[in-house]
Design an enzyme around this catalytic site. Structure first.
Site, PDB file in Angstrom:
ATOM      1  N   ASP A 247       0.828  -1.212   0.000  1.00 25.84           N
ATOM      2  CA  ASP A 247       0.000   0.000   0.000  1.00 25.84           C
ATOM      3  C   ASP A 247       0.854   1.249   0.000  1.00 25.84           C
ATOM      4  O   ASP A 247       0.435   2.307  -0.473  1.00 25.84           O
ATOM      5  CB  ASP A 247      -0.949  -0.009   1.197  1.00 25.84           C
ATOM      6  CG  ASP A 247      -2.039  -1.023   0.925  1.00 25.84           C
ATOM      7  OD1 ASP A 247      -1.832  -2.206   1.216  1.00 25.84           O
ATOM      8  OD2 ASP A 247      -3.077  -0.627   0.343  1.00 25.84           O
TER       9      ASP A 247
HETATM   10  O1  MRU Z   1      -7.523  -3.019   2.641  1.00 28.31           O
HETATM   11  P1  MRU Z   1      -7.242  -3.409   1.219  1.00 28.31           P
HETATM   12  O2  MRU Z   1      -8.016  -4.611   0.776  1.00 28.31           O
HETATM   13  O3  MRU Z   1      -7.380  -2.245   0.284  1.00 28.31           O
HETATM   14  O4  MRU Z   1      -5.711  -3.826   1.237  1.00 28.31           O
HETATM   15  C1  MRU Z   1      -5.119  -4.276   0.056  1.00 28.31           C
HETATM   16  C2  MRU Z   1      -3.704  -4.632   0.218  1.00 28.31           C
HETATM   17  O5  MRU Z   1      -3.140  -4.564   1.286  1.00 28.31           O
HETATM   18  C3  MRU Z   1      -2.959  -4.980  -1.036  1.00 28.31           C
HETATM   19  O6  MRU Z   1      -1.944  -5.889  -0.758  1.00 28.31           O
HETATM   20  C4  MRU Z   1      -2.336  -3.714  -1.645  1.00 28.31           C
HETATM   21  O7  MRU Z   1      -3.259  -2.675  -1.717  1.00 28.31           O
HETATM   22  C5  MRU Z   1      -1.781  -3.970  -2.994  1.00 28.31           C
HETATM   23  S1  MRU Z   1      -3.043  -4.311  -4.203  1.00 28.31           S
HETATM   24  C6  MRU Z   1      -2.233  -4.538  -5.681  1.00 28.31           C
END
Ligand code: MRU
Length: 356
Positions: A247
């Protein structure tokens, strides 16, 4: 086979696949403007750092399309305010913030350019936002190929590998193909994947609901495990590598990703399993030196205490629900980007490269 599509964008109309309903129901819902965009991102009907940025920017595109602007300055001000608002919907994922900064820079440039009128300025925004969709898919394919090569290079004599991933980083989290799941897809395409393992990813269950759905959909040999089975898996199943998404990656390689990633990296270190982060350059935040500067989003207790509106936790218990954790760079073997694989300490080489 048709590919899974989280985002539908046609003739200036935006729809997203409502990920709260998956895997039971596959339903697209319209996103008619920035307010809708903020809501679907904040309540996780669309999620995954790249998909958040694309949906946020496309929601802005749908809105400015119908607005009448008398001058470029008011268009620029409107765009800037709305982009900053969209970036507040999920604070840890940096992709929306980076996209917002790039579009604001474009707005500033076009405002100063006397050869561009207000209608042309709107068009240039549209083009820049639409280009994000195609670029994301191309970047993910490159990440997939670099990642597959890297993993195969590191498993001497073993040309069929077993990969563990966490959360969902596939077509549902991006414009298509995926990042960490893209690496798994590329290995599978090369006939080099023996098996993929995905962890459930409590509390929102992105692994059980979304990654498992994508893996079954694409007929990739895969097994679901609970989050507390990672150590047992590594001890008994000869895992070749862990690949996760991101993220936000800090300048030194510390990486914020879905809660639980940090403990998987620790377990991987103990078992000598290489741990990789797969992320486009738009997930790298060079403005922060390390992971201590990453704001971790905390989500409502209800995501932990309830499943499908059914309370599963004892009433009265207090809950702590951080959505992400930070894996220190020292636990990461490589960061797989669309321009190659970097050791965390070498990531800084990418600092001044253009992302778009
Ligand atoms: O809370 P989320 O479902 O948005 O978290 C998603 C993740 O942690 C993913 O690993 C990250 O955003 C990368 S998606 C290509």
């Amino acid at each position: 086979m048709t590919t899974l599509q989280a985002i539908r964008w046609e003739n200036g109309k935006l729809e997203i696949l409502d990920q709260i309903l998956l895997p039971a129901i596959s339903r697209y819902i319209p996103v008619r403007g920035v307010e809708d965009g903020w809501k679907v991102i904040n309540n996780m009907q669309v999620r995954g750092a790249p998909a958040i940025a694309i949906v946020g920017c496309l929601s802005l595109a749908t809105e400015i399309k119908n607005e009448e602007y008398t001058d470029k300055k008011s268009l620029r001000q409107d765009v800037e305010g709305k982009l900053n608002y969209l970036a507040s919907a999920r604070p840890t994922a940096v992709n929306m913030k980076i996209a917002a900064d790039e579009l604001i820079q474009l707005a500033n440039k076009l405002t100063k350019d006397d050869s561009v009128n207000v209608t042309e300025m709107k068009e240039r925004f549209f083009e820049a936002i639409e280009a994000m969709l195609e670029k994301d898919i191309a970047d993910n394919k490159a990440i997939g190929d670099f990642g597959a090569q890297e993993i195969l290079k590191n498993v001497s004599g073993d040309h069929s590998v077993r990969i563990l991933t966490h959360c969902n980083t596939g077509s549902l989290a991006t414009a298509g193909y995926g990042t960490a799941l893209g690496v798994i897809r590329s290995l599978h395409k090369k006939n080099s994947l023996e098996h993929a393992y995905c962890s459930e990813t409590r509390p929102y269950n992105q692994g059980a609901r979304l990654t498992a759905y994508e893996l079954v959909y694409e007929k990739i040999p895969a097994t679901l495990i609970c989050d507390d089975m990672v150590a047992a898996l590594m001890k008994s199943r000869n895992i070749s590598a862990v690949v996760v998404g991101a993220d936000r990656v800090a300048a030194n390689g510390d990486t914020a990703n879905k809660i639980g990633t940090y403990q998987i990296a620790i377990v991987a270190k103990y078992h000598n399993v290489p741990f990789y982060v797969a992320a486009p350059r738009t997930s790298i935040d060079f403005s922060i030196p390390n992971g201590d500067h990453i704001v971790i989003e905390e989500r409502p207790e209800r995501e932990m205490t309830h499943i499908n509106n059914q309370r599963i936790a004892a009433p009265g218990i207090q809950c702590w629900n951080p959505a992400f954790d930070v894996t220190p760079a020292s636990l990461i073997k490589g960061i797989i980007t669309e321009v190659g694989v970097y050791r965390p300490e070498d990531l800084i080489q990418l600092k001044n490269c253009e992302t778009s």
